[in-house]
Design an enzyme around this catalytic site. Structure first.
Site, PDB file in Angstrom:
ATOM      1  N   GLY A  12      37.497  71.927  69.695  1.00  0.00           N
ATOM      2  CA  GLY A  12      37.096  71.717  71.054  1.00  0.00           C
ATOM      3  C   GLY A  12      36.877  70.083  71.311  1.00  0.00           C
ATOM      4  CB  CYS A  13      35.800  67.545  69.040  1.00  0.00           C
ATOM      5  SG  CYS A  13      34.247  68.024  68.724  1.00  0.00           S
ATOM      6  CB  THR A  14      41.389  68.093  69.337  1.00  0.00           C
ATOM      7  OG1 THR A  14      41.071  67.603  67.922  1.00  0.00           O
ATOM      8  CG2 THR A  14      42.603  67.613  69.610  1.00  0.00           C
TER       9      THR A  14
ATOM     10  CB  ALA B  51      39.316  63.328  72.174  1.00  0.00           C
TER      11      ALA B  51
END
Length: 151
Positions: free
Chosen positions: A43-45, A48
């Site tokens: 999710g964070c990738t 970003a």
């Protein structure tokens, strides 16, 4: 508890290059301040990379994108290099800004309670005041949602 119209809490943290960055460095620009749990997670990738894809439209709107997590400077550097992230990632291992913005909360993934960063985005005006707080952020649409607010 932070709310729209309040002055955003000040902070100084190290970026992915080890340089000290203060929120006050960006007075005169809008600031997209997004807090996320961990580098190199799915999710964070996606979140970003969506901000990276929208980087030029943010610049055109005189807005700075800053991601903050408790990951180390080294982790941020590798994350930024791996995905070509053109914006600032700040390391907050002591949870200074994370706690000041109220995003260090109890989470219950798979029914097990633990403390962690709740994905949240703050949009700040040119004077450092909070214009919008987005909780329950969707990683895939966060960047486009913020761009719509800036239009």
């Amino acid at each position: 508890m932070l709310d729209v119209g309040m002055q955003a809490p000040a902070f100084t943290l190290a970026d992915q290059g080890g340089n000290m960055v203060s929120l006050s460095d960006f007075l005169g620009k809008k600031v997209v301040l997004y807090f996320y749990p961990k580098d190199n997670t799915p999710g964070c990738t996606r979140q970003a990379c969506a901000f990276a894809d929208a980087y030029n439209p943010f610049k055109e709107k005189n807005a700075v994108v800053i991601g903050i997590s408790k990951d180390s400077v080294s982790s941020h550097r590798k994350f930024a290099e791996k995905y070509g992230l053109p914006f600032i990632l700040l390391s907050d291992p002591d949870l200074t800004a994370i706690k000041a913005y109220g995003v260090w909360q109890e989470k219950k993934p798979y029914g097990k309670a633990s403390m962690g960063v709740v994905r949240t985005t703050f949009l700040l005006d040119e004077e450092g005041k909070i214009m919008k707080i987005i909780s329950k952020v969707k990683p895939d649409t966060n960047a486009s949602d913020i761009l719509k607010l800036l239009s």
